[in-house]
Write a protein that holds these residues in place. Structure first.
Motif, PDB file in Angstrom:
ATOM      1  N   LEU A  88       0.892  -1.251  -0.091  1.00 55.26           N
ATOM      2  CA  LEU A  88       0.014  -0.008   0.043  1.00 55.26           C
ATOM      3  C   LEU A  88       0.892   1.194   0.113  1.00 55.26           C
ATOM      4  CD1 LEU A  88      -2.641  -1.023   2.599  1.00 55.26           C
ATOM      5  CD2 LEU A  88      -2.789  -1.245   0.222  1.00 55.26           C
ATOM      6  N   THR A  89       2.164   1.346   0.557  1.00 58.10           N
ATOM      7  CA  THR A  89       2.967   2.416   0.585  1.00 58.10           C
ATOM      8  C   THR A  89       4.002   2.372  -0.503  1.00 58.10           C
ATOM      9  OG1 THR A  89       4.452   1.170   1.965  1.00 58.10           O
ATOM     10  CG2 THR A  89       2.586   2.297   3.272  1.00 58.10           C
ATOM     11  N   ASN A  90       3.838   1.408  -1.548  1.00 55.92           N
ATOM     12  CA  ASN A  90       5.059   1.618  -2.581  1.00 55.92           C
ATOM     13  C   ASN A  90       4.479   2.245  -3.626  1.00 55.92           C
ATOM     14  OD1 ASN A  90       7.087   1.176  -4.264  1.00 55.92           O
ATOM     15  ND2 ASN A  90       7.356  -1.272  -3.806  1.00 55.92           N
ATOM     16  N   LEU A  91       4.571   3.401  -3.475  1.00 54.37           N
ATOM     17  CA  LEU A  91       4.049   4.356  -4.603  1.00 54.37           C
ATOM     18  C   LEU A  91       4.915   4.220  -5.969  1.00 54.37           C
ATOM     19  CD1 LEU A  91       3.038   7.581  -2.548  1.00 54.37           C
ATOM     20  CD2 LEU A  91       1.558   5.611  -3.270  1.00 54.37           C
ATOM     21  N   PRO A  92       6.193   4.218  -5.979  1.00 51.81           N
ATOM     22  CA  PRO A  92       6.988   4.029  -7.118  1.00 51.81           C
ATOM     23  C   PRO A  92       6.331   2.504  -7.909  1.00 51.81           C
ATOM     24  CG  PRO A  92       8.402   4.799  -5.474  1.00 51.81           C
ATOM     25  CD  PRO A  92       7.029   4.489  -4.671  1.00 51.81           C
ATOM     26  N   SER A  93       6.248   1.673  -7.208  1.00 50.75           N
ATOM     27  CA  SER A  93       5.724   0.546  -7.992  1.00 50.75           C
ATOM     28  C   SER A  93       4.381   0.637  -8.445  1.00 50.75           C
ATOM     29  CB  SER A  93       5.885  -0.717  -7.112  1.00 50.75           C
ATOM     30  OG  SER A  93       7.382  -1.287  -6.883  1.00 50.75           O
ATOM     31  N   GLN A  94       3.699   1.235  -7.737  1.00 53.17           N
ATOM     32  CA  GLN A  94       2.200   1.520  -8.031  1.00 53.17           C
ATOM     33  C   GLN A  94       2.105   2.169  -9.241  1.00 53.17           C
ATOM     34  OE1 GLN A  94      -0.431   2.964  -4.817  1.00 53.17           O
ATOM     35  NE2 GLN A  94       0.636   1.665  -3.376  1.00 53.17           N
ATOM     36  N   ASN A  95       3.098   3.120  -9.397  1.00 57.05           N
ATOM     37  CA  ASN A  95       3.222   3.891 -10.758  1.00 57.05           C
ATOM     38  C   ASN A  95       3.547   3.128 -11.793  1.00 57.05           C
ATOM     39  OD1 ASN A  95       2.439   6.571  -9.366  1.00 57.05           O
ATOM     40  ND2 ASN A  95       4.373   7.106  -8.941  1.00 57.05           N
ATOM     41  N   VAL A  96       4.383   2.370 -11.782  1.00 61.51           N
ATOM     42  CA  VAL A  96       4.941   1.412 -12.881  1.00 61.51           C
ATOM     43  C   VAL A  96       3.725   0.822 -13.128  1.00 61.51           C
ATOM     44  CG1 VAL A  96       6.056  -0.818 -13.264  1.00 61.51           C
ATOM     45  CG2 VAL A  96       7.186   1.262 -12.111  1.00 61.51           C
ATOM     46  N   ALA A  97       2.878  -0.085 -12.300  1.00 63.36           N
ATOM     47  CA  ALA A  97       1.744  -0.688 -12.521  1.00 63.36           C
ATOM     48  C   ALA A  97       0.719   0.202 -13.472  1.00 63.36           C
ATOM     49  CB  ALA A  97       0.939  -1.379 -11.176  1.00 63.36           C
ATOM     50  N   ARG A  98       0.375   1.367 -12.990  1.00 61.64           N
ATOM     51  CA  ARG A  98      -0.641   2.250 -13.837  1.00 61.64           C
ATOM     52  C   ARG A  98      -0.183   2.449 -15.163  1.00 61.64           C
ATOM     53  NH1 ARG A  98      -0.919   4.223  -8.192  1.00 61.64           N
ATOM     54  NH2 ARG A  98      -2.886   3.875  -7.524  1.00 61.64           N
TER      55      ARG A  98
END
Length: 174
Positions: free
Chosen positions: A138-148
């Motif tokens: 939930l806190t890993n914004l850089p990996s979330q951005n990759v997924a998006r």
């Protein structure tokens, strides 16, 4: 072997199976406290954690559960990280995951997105699955951005291996 990208490449990256000789380069990942800040787990010393990581990948290779591929930067020949397709069980359902981890000095250069996009393309081109997931803290914004960037959206929030995570998902186009 199914799910592995050995021998494939992108503009800047070469995918290959992991090797024993990669251990010392990847040990730096386990020594850096920044790399584990998003993932809760029992942490042993970096050498033990790195050894366990490679044992898990070799087990995945041997059992047909996919696995991480070494990512080699074409311009330097250096190991910069790992990416791959992993068979995972999330909330009792078997899923195919796009996974990626890079050494910190290679963050914010587009490598994770480039590698993950190749994984996505191979999975859908070869019809390995009708949808793919990414398991991200939930806190890993850089990996979330990759997924998006891969047109993945949050499918649900759950607990995976003791971690609060989002399950990002993308579906194969018909």
């Amino acid at each position: 072997m199914k799910y592995l990208l050995d021998g494939l490449s992108t503009e800047r990256l070469q995918f290959r199976n992991i090797r024993e000789g990669d251990f010392d380069d990847w040990l730096a990942f386990h020594k850096n406290p920044v790399t584990s800040k998003y993932w809760i787990s029992e942490k042993e010393d970096p050498v033990t954690e790195c050894r366990k990581w490679y044992e898990k990948q070799r087990s995945r290779y041997a059992t047909g559960k996919g696995g991480m591929n070494a990512l080699i930067e074409k311009s330097t020949g250096k190991l910069i990280g790992h990416a791959g397709l992993l068979v995972q069980v999330v909330d009792g359902t078997e899923e195919l995951e796009i996974a990626y981890s890079l050494l910190p000095q290679y963050w914010n250069k587009g490598y994770a997105t480039e590698a993950a996009a190749k994984c996505k393309s191979e999975a859908f081109t070869n019809r390995y699955a009708n949808s793919l997931i990414a398991i991200i803290s939930l806190t890993n914004l850089p990996s979330q951005n990759v997924a998006r960037k891969l047109d993945m959206i949050i499918d649900k929030q759950t607990v995976y291996n003791g971690n609060d995570v989002y399950i990002f998902r993308t579906k194969r186009e018909n």
